[in-house]
Design a protein around this motif. Structure first.
Motif, PDB file in Angstrom:
ATOM      1  N   GLU A  17       0.795  -1.233   0.000  1.00 44.41           N
ATOM      2  CA  GLU A  17       0.000   0.000   0.000  1.00 44.41           C
ATOM      3  C   GLU A  17       0.824   1.278   0.000  1.00 44.41           C
ATOM      4  OE1 GLU A  17      -3.174   0.127   2.947  1.00 44.41           O
ATOM      5  OE2 GLU A  17      -3.047  -2.055   3.014  1.00 44.41           O
ATOM      6  N   GLY A  18       2.125   1.139   0.242  1.00 44.54           N
ATOM      7  CA  GLY A  18       2.972   2.346   0.270  1.00 44.54           C
ATOM      8  C   GLY A  18       3.257   2.793   1.690  1.00 44.54           C
ATOM      9  N   CYS A  19       4.259   3.645   1.815  1.00 46.99           N
ATOM     10  CA  CYS A  19       4.787   4.016   3.138  1.00 46.99           C
ATOM     11  C   CYS A  19       4.131   5.260   3.743  1.00 46.99           C
ATOM     12  CB  CYS A  19       6.286   4.306   3.035  1.00 46.99           C
ATOM     13  SG  CYS A  19       7.267   2.928   2.430  1.00 46.99           S
ATOM     14  N   SER A  20       3.273   5.937   2.966  1.00 47.89           N
ATOM     15  CA  SER A  20       2.877   7.289   3.389  1.00 47.89           C
ATOM     16  C   SER A  20       2.165   7.333   4.745  1.00 47.89           C
ATOM     17  CB  SER A  20       2.028   7.962   2.320  1.00 47.89           C
ATOM     18  OG  SER A  20       0.925   7.146   2.059  1.00 47.89           O
ATOM     19  N   THR A  21       1.457   6.274   5.110  1.00 49.59           N
ATOM     20  CA  THR A  21       0.737   6.334   6.393  1.00 49.59           C
ATOM     21  C   THR A  21       1.371   5.437   7.461  1.00 49.59           C
ATOM     22  OG1 THR A  21      -0.778   4.649   5.607  1.00 49.59           O
ATOM     23  CG2 THR A  21      -1.493   6.940   5.353  1.00 49.59           C
ATOM     24  N   CYS A  22       2.604   5.056   7.236  1.00 50.58           N
ATOM     25  CA  CYS A  22       3.287   4.174   8.206  1.00 50.58           C
ATOM     26  C   CYS A  22       4.253   5.023   9.032  1.00 50.58           C
ATOM     27  CB  CYS A  22       4.050   3.090   7.458  1.00 50.58           C
ATOM     28  SG  CYS A  22       5.007   2.003   8.518  1.00 50.58           S
ATOM     29  N   ASP A  23       4.408   4.688  10.300  1.00 46.91           N
ATOM     30  CA  ASP A  23       5.334   5.483  11.119  1.00 46.91           C
ATOM     31  C   ASP A  23       6.722   4.810  11.187  1.00 46.91           C
ATOM     32  OD1 ASP A  23       4.757   3.360  12.672  1.00 46.91           O
ATOM     33  OD2 ASP A  23       4.411   4.488  14.520  1.00 46.91           O
ATOM     34  N   ALA A  24       7.221   4.413  10.022  1.00 47.58           N
ATOM     35  CA  ALA A  24       8.582   3.863   9.902  1.00 47.58           C
ATOM     36  C   ALA A  24       8.781   2.647  10.797  1.00 47.58           C
ATOM     37  CB  ALA A  24       9.622   4.943  10.211  1.00 47.58           C
ATOM     38  N   LYS A  25       7.866   1.713  10.691  1.00 47.32           N
ATOM     39  CA  LYS A  25       7.974   0.505  11.511  1.00 47.32           C
ATOM     40  C   LYS A  25       9.281  -0.241  11.229  1.00 47.32           C
ATOM     41  CE  LYS A  25       5.099  -3.271  13.138  1.00 47.32           C
ATOM     42  NZ  LYS A  25       5.982  -4.399  12.988  1.00 47.32           N
ATOM     43  N   CYS A  26       9.727  -0.160   9.971  1.00 46.10           N
ATOM     44  CA  CYS A  26      10.938  -0.913   9.599  1.00 46.10           C
ATOM     45  C   CYS A  26      12.190  -0.360  10.274  1.00 46.10           C
ATOM     46  CB  CYS A  26      11.122  -0.930   8.089  1.00 46.10           C
ATOM     47  SG  CYS A  26      10.919   0.659   7.307  1.00 46.10           S
ATOM     48  N   CYS A  27      12.111   0.828  10.844  1.00 43.43           N
ATOM     49  CA  CYS A  27      13.289   1.400  11.497  1.00 43.43           C
ATOM     50  C   CYS A  27      13.356   0.998  12.962  1.00 43.43           C
ATOM     51  CB  CYS A  27      13.285   2.912  11.354  1.00 43.43           C
ATOM     52  SG  CYS A  27      13.251   3.427   9.635  1.00 43.43           S
ATOM     53  N   SER A  93      16.039  -1.035   0.214  1.00 35.23           N
ATOM     54  CA  SER A  93      15.288  -2.099  -0.452  1.00 35.23           C
ATOM     55  C   SER A  93      14.134  -2.630   0.399  1.00 35.23           C
ATOM     56  CB  SER A  93      16.210  -3.245  -0.835  1.00 35.23           C
ATOM     57  OG  SER A  93      16.632  -3.924   0.312  1.00 35.23           O
ATOM     58  N   TYR A  94      14.173  -2.381   1.706  1.00 31.77           N
ATOM     59  CA  TYR A  94      13.139  -2.919   2.589  1.00 31.77           C
ATOM     60  C   TYR A  94      11.750  -2.493   2.097  1.00 31.77           C
ATOM     61  CZ  TYR A  94      10.665  -4.413   6.714  1.00 31.77           C
ATOM     62  OH  TYR A  94       9.797  -5.065   7.557  1.00 31.77           O
ATOM     63  N   PRO A  95      10.760  -3.367   2.120  1.00 31.24           N
ATOM     64  CA  PRO A  95      10.664  -4.705   2.730  1.00 31.24           C
ATOM     65  C   PRO A  95      11.150  -5.849   1.835  1.00 31.24           C
ATOM     66  CG  PRO A  95       8.525  -4.026   1.926  1.00 31.24           C
ATOM     67  CD  PRO A  95       9.460  -2.887   1.628  1.00 31.24           C
ATOM     68  N   PHE A  96      11.868  -5.530   0.763  1.00 28.41           N
ATOM     69  CA  PHE A  96      12.299  -6.586  -0.160  1.00 28.41           C
ATOM     70  C   PHE A  96      13.768  -6.930   0.047  1.00 28.41           C
ATOM     71  CE2 PHE A  96       8.784  -4.276  -1.993  1.00 28.41           C
ATOM     72  CZ  PHE A  96       7.884  -5.307  -2.159  1.00 28.41           C
ATOM     73  N   GLY A 108       6.827  -8.298   8.342  1.00 26.33           N
ATOM     74  CA  GLY A 108       6.679  -7.298   9.402  1.00 26.33           C
ATOM     75  C   GLY A 108       6.253  -5.939   8.864  1.00 26.33           C
ATOM     76  N   CYS A 109       6.340  -5.760   7.567  1.00 27.00           N
ATOM     77  CA  CYS A 109       5.887  -4.488   6.984  1.00 27.00           C
ATOM     78  C   CYS A 109       4.363  -4.462   7.032  1.00 27.00           C
ATOM     79  CB  CYS A 109       6.381  -4.363   5.541  1.00 27.00           C
ATOM     80  SG  CYS A 109       5.626  -2.959   4.695  1.00 27.00           S
ATOM     81  N   PRO A 110       3.773  -3.492   7.744  1.00 25.46           N
ATOM     82  CA  PRO A 110       2.325  -3.513   7.930  1.00 25.46           C
ATOM     83  C   PRO A 110       1.536  -3.159   6.667  1.00 25.46           C
ATOM     84  CG  PRO A 110       3.253  -1.534   8.917  1.00 25.46           C
ATOM     85  CD  PRO A 110       4.408  -2.349   8.428  1.00 25.46           C
ATOM     86  N   LYS A 111       2.214  -2.723   5.643  1.00 23.67           N
ATOM     87  CA  LYS A 111       1.501  -2.295   4.426  1.00 23.67           C
ATOM     88  C   LYS A 111       1.548  -3.338   3.321  1.00 23.67           C
ATOM     89  CE  LYS A 111       0.418   1.541   6.342  1.00 23.67           C
ATOM     90  NZ  LYS A 111      -0.972   1.929   6.632  1.00 23.67           N
ATOM     91  N   ILE A 112       1.989  -4.536   3.678  1.00 30.23           N
ATOM     92  CA  ILE A 112       1.892  -5.643   2.723  1.00 30.23           C
ATOM     93  C   ILE A 112       0.826  -6.593   3.232  1.00 30.23           C
ATOM     94  CG2 ILE A 112       3.040  -7.724   1.859  1.00 30.23           C
ATOM     95  CD1 ILE A 112       5.531  -6.246   1.494  1.00 30.23           C
TER      96      ILE A 112
END
Ligand code: SF4
Ligand code: SF4
Length: 240
Positions: A17-27, A93-96, A108-112
């Motif tokens: 769905e894209g990163c725009s509404t995520c609070d950088a969970k991958c960090c 490259s994350y989440p790939f 763990g990426c909430p937008k997939i």
């Protein structure tokens, strides 16, 4: 979080769905697998260590020490990466990522997800990783060279092991209790390049790196990255 091999059947309805509404969970992860491809960027920002798991040893970099779940990367400022232009490859490259050359994504990426929301399908019409993600995340350059990157990374690790360059992390920092607090649950699995040992071995064997100039460069980058353990502590403590 787990890294899943992209499967043409299982993941046919998955979208990103894209990163725009995520609070950088991958960090907020802590251990990131590295390759020689991103050693330069990664070693400028993080300590590079070696991690032993399932009989395999891999170069990795760390975001933080300690055990607190949800702790964020010290380079994160709010939800923005303060080193965005120079962030390591794994961050770009994350989440790939790839495992033995095969594309993976991190669940763990909430937008997939399988979702009715709008997004980009993980797979293209040929059931391969959608080229959108190669252009915007993984990078064409990496994709084209990935076999060589993984093979060279393996050769480099084997060289370090064969020449006995790695020492257990806990031994290296045995006299400093603060450093022993660095991810204690992984302490048995972490190894560090020992610069003094390499210097002594180079004096004893002038041909140690003959034909391996690239390995010498990686070792110098990794050795220099050890000072980033101190930087990470300083950054973290400044934020407390
Ligand atoms: S890649 Fe995933 S976890 Fe990272 S910011 Fe984007 S949506 Fe969030
Ligand atoms: S370097 Fe930047 S993108 Fe990478 S984990 Fe830290 S804040 Fe996130």
């Amino acid at each position: 979080m787990a890294r899943l091999l992209l499967n043409s059947k299982k993941h046919k309805d998955y979208i990103f769905e894209g990163c725009s509404t995520c609070d950088a969970k991958c960090c907020s992860s802590n251990i990131i697998y590295s390759t020689i491809y991103d050693l330069k960027e990664a070693s400028a920002l993080f300590p590079i260590l070696f991690y032993v798991a399932d009989g395999k040893i891999s170069p990795v970099y760390f975001f933080y020490y300690g055990e607190t779940v949800g702790e964020k990367c010290p380079h994160l400022n709010g939800t923005m990466c303060s080193v965005y232009e120079n962030r390591p490859y794994a961050c770009r490259s994350y989440p790939f990522s790839f495992e033995q050359g095969n594309p993976c994504f991190d669940d763990g990426c909430p937008k997939i997800s399988i979702s009715k929301n709008s997004g980009v399908s993980l797979l293209d019409a040929k059931k391969k990783l959608n080229p959108y993600f190669i252009s915007n995340f993984v990078g064409k350059e990496f994709t084209e060279q990935k076999e060589e990157i993984f093979t060279s990374t393996g050769r480099f690790v084997d060289f370090c092991v064969k020449n006995n360059f790695l020492v257990p992390y806990v031994n290296y920092y045995a006299n400093n209790a603060l450093y022993l607090n660095f991810k204690p649950s992984l302490s048995e699995q972490l190894y560090i390049i020992h610069p003094q040992r390499i210097a002594v071995m180079r004096m004893q064997n002038k041909e140690l790196f003959l034909g391996h100039d690239d390995f010498l460069q990686y070792i110098m980058m990794i050795s220099a990255s050890h000072k980033n353990i101190e930087t990470l502590f300083a950054l973290k403590e400044a934020k407390i």
